[in-house]
Scaffold this motif. Structure first.
Motif, PDB file in Angstrom:
ATOM      1  N   ALA A 234       0.834  -1.210   0.000  1.00  0.00           N
ATOM      2  CA  ALA A 234       0.000   0.000   0.000  1.00  0.00           C
ATOM      3  C   ALA A 234       0.865   1.255   0.000  1.00  0.00           C
ATOM      4  CB  ALA A 234      -0.927  -0.006   1.208  1.00  0.00           C
ATOM      5  N   PHE A 235       1.965   1.210   0.733  1.00  0.00           N
ATOM      6  CA  PHE A 235       2.843   2.379   0.800  1.00  0.00           C
ATOM      7  C   PHE A 235       3.501   2.648  -0.546  1.00  0.00           C
ATOM      8  CE2 PHE A 235       6.945   4.401   1.437  1.00  0.00           C
ATOM      9  CZ  PHE A 235       6.595   5.509   2.202  1.00  0.00           C
ATOM     10  N   PHE A 236       4.079   1.619  -1.148  1.00  0.00           N
ATOM     11  CA  PHE A 236       4.811   1.827  -2.397  1.00  0.00           C
ATOM     12  C   PHE A 236       3.878   2.081  -3.585  1.00  0.00           C
ATOM     13  CE2 PHE A 236       8.321  -0.434  -0.127  1.00  0.00           C
ATOM     14  CZ  PHE A 236       9.205   0.629  -0.163  1.00  0.00           C
ATOM     15  N   ASP A 237       2.629   1.666  -3.492  1.00  0.00           N
ATOM     16  CA  ASP A 237       1.674   1.985  -4.550  1.00  0.00           C
ATOM     17  C   ASP A 237       1.379   3.482  -4.599  1.00  0.00           C
ATOM     18  OD1 ASP A 237       1.448  -0.550  -5.510  1.00  0.00           O
ATOM     19  OD2 ASP A 237      -0.452  -1.022  -4.526  1.00  0.00           O
ATOM     20  N   ASN A 238       1.391   4.117  -3.422  1.00  0.00           N
ATOM     21  CA  ASN A 238       1.091   5.546  -3.387  1.00  0.00           C
ATOM     22  C   ASN A 238       1.724   6.173  -2.150  1.00  0.00           C
ATOM     23  OD1 ASN A 238       0.011   8.122  -3.607  1.00  0.00           O
ATOM     24  ND2 ASN A 238      -2.001   7.383  -4.273  1.00  0.00           N
ATOM     25  N   PRO A 239       3.051   6.324  -2.129  1.00  0.00           N
ATOM     26  CA  PRO A 239       3.721   6.830  -0.925  1.00  0.00           C
ATOM     27  C   PRO A 239       3.288   8.234  -0.525  1.00  0.00           C
ATOM     28  CG  PRO A 239       5.241   6.734  -2.790  1.00  0.00           C
ATOM     29  CD  PRO A 239       4.009   5.998  -3.196  1.00  0.00           C
ATOM     30  N   LYS A 240       3.055   9.114  -1.513  1.00  0.00           N
ATOM     31  CA  LYS A 240       2.671  10.489  -1.171  1.00  0.00           C
ATOM     32  C   LYS A 240       1.334  10.505  -0.428  1.00  0.00           C
ATOM     33  CE  LYS A 240       2.033  15.114  -3.075  1.00  0.00           C
ATOM     34  NZ  LYS A 240       0.860  15.377  -2.205  1.00  0.00           N
ATOM     35  N   ARG A 241       0.401   9.716  -0.903  1.00  0.00           N
ATOM     36  CA  ARG A 241      -0.915   9.671  -0.255  1.00  0.00           C
ATOM     37  C   ARG A 241      -0.794   9.164   1.179  1.00  0.00           C
ATOM     38  NH1 ARG A 241      -4.631   5.554   0.308  1.00  0.00           N
ATOM     39  NH2 ARG A 241      -6.791   6.204   0.662  1.00  0.00           N
ATOM     40  N   ILE A 242      -0.007   8.113   1.402  1.00  0.00           N
ATOM     41  CA  ILE A 242       0.156   7.561   2.740  1.00  0.00           C
ATOM     42  C   ILE A 242       0.834   8.570   3.655  1.00  0.00           C
ATOM     43  CG2 ILE A 242       1.237   5.745   4.117  1.00  0.00           C
ATOM     44  CD1 ILE A 242      -1.080   4.743   2.446  1.00  0.00           C
ATOM     45  N   ILE A 243       1.907   9.216   3.164  1.00  0.00           N
ATOM     46  CA  ILE A 243       2.612  10.215   3.974  1.00  0.00           C
ATOM     47  C   ILE A 243       1.700  11.384   4.314  1.00  0.00           C
ATOM     48  CG2 ILE A 243       4.484  11.908   3.968  1.00  0.00           C
ATOM     49  CD1 ILE A 243       5.436   9.076   4.414  1.00  0.00           C
ATOM     50  N   ASP A 244       0.933  11.860   3.340  1.00  0.00           N
ATOM     51  CA  ASP A 244       0.003  12.964   3.586  1.00  0.00           C
ATOM     52  C   ASP A 244      -1.016  12.595   4.658  1.00  0.00           C
ATOM     53  OD1 ASP A 244       1.269  14.529   1.745  1.00  0.00           O
ATOM     54  OD2 ASP A 244      -0.176  14.183   0.139  1.00  0.00           O
TER      55      ASP A 244
END
Length: 253
Positions: A234-244
């Motif tokens: 899940a993180f590597f699929d969309n790291p920016k979204r997870i960090i945000d």
């Protein structure tokens, strides 16, 4: 390679009748409280789960019951710097295979410094030939990751049993991939591994069983069903979204 009839440890059974109380540590850990038996893969078994789930406690008990030093090393290591291991090993029975391993090692990341120090002590009395088994150089004279990998490459050999607790702790992602190759080399040489890990890279080794501790149970799962894999995917699929999301949650708190 080892088979179900020739593996060194076939299963673990907990003698529940001998346990004085399930309200005290480590027997109050949900994974242990509800555990009766655990079947091991003839080549590689992974035990995974969240921090505090009990995987290291189970691994420690297996190692001690088999005859290893609680802080790590081979069966010949008998030093003790801090006697903190649990009583679980006194209440389990290991069902062994028909073949005995030629050698073995209990590796645990949290007490690796103590093992490395003891190796230096033994090298001073045993000479250079002893240190050569660990690469010919003090483990303290290497980086943390280099010293970890030096043991895996130089000390581990065929026809042996290896119990590893978080071997990835000091390894870079590329070294974790190299660890998979080393595991496979040793599996091909009739070794059996039991490994507690948080690494989605290492647990990707294909010829293995994965037991995941979740809530109050420990169950065998497929690799892509593990929480570790799903979280990293899940993180590597969309790291920016997870960090945000994480930053926004922190700001709200």
């Amino acid at each position: 390679m080892l088979s179900q009839t020739t593996q060194y440890i076939r299963s673990l059974k907990i003698n529940r009748d001998s346990i004085p109380s399930f309200d005290e540590y480590p027997f109050n850990l949900p994974a242990i409280c509800n555990l009766s038996t655990l079947e091991f893969h003839p080549r590689v078994t992974f035990i995974v789960g969240e921090n505090g789930a009990g995987k290291s406690t189970i691994l420690e008990a297996i190692a001690i019951a088999y005859g290893f030093n609680p802080e790590g090393g081979t069966k010949n290591f008998n030093f003790s710097s801090n006697d903190t291991h649990s009583e679980l090993d006194e209440h389990i029975k290991l069902i062994k295979g028909v073949r005995l391993p030629k050698d073995g090692f209990f590796f645990r990341a949290e007490s690796f410094y103590n093992v490395a120090s003891n190796i230096d002590v033994l090298a001073r009395s045993g000479g250079s030939s002893f240190l050569n088994m660990y690469g010919g150089k003090s483990l303290h004279a290497q980086s943390h990751g280099e010293s970890f990998f030096s043991i895996f490459v130089n000390r581990f050999s065929g026809y042996s049993l290896y119990i590893l607790d978080e071997p990835e702790a000091a390894l870079s992602p590329s070294r974790q991939m190299a660890m998979i190759r080393r595991i496979h080399q040793l599996v091909e040489s009739n070794c059996q591994f039991i490994i507690a890990t948080h690494s989605p890279i290492i647990m990707a080794y294909p010829d293995a069983a994965i037991y995941e501790i979740t809530g109050s149970s420990i169950n065998e799962v497929d690799y892509d069903e593990t929480e570790h894999y799903q979280t990293m995917r899940a993180f590597f699929d969309n790291p920016k979204r997870i960090i945000d999301m994480l930053i926004e949650e922190d700001a709200e708190d």
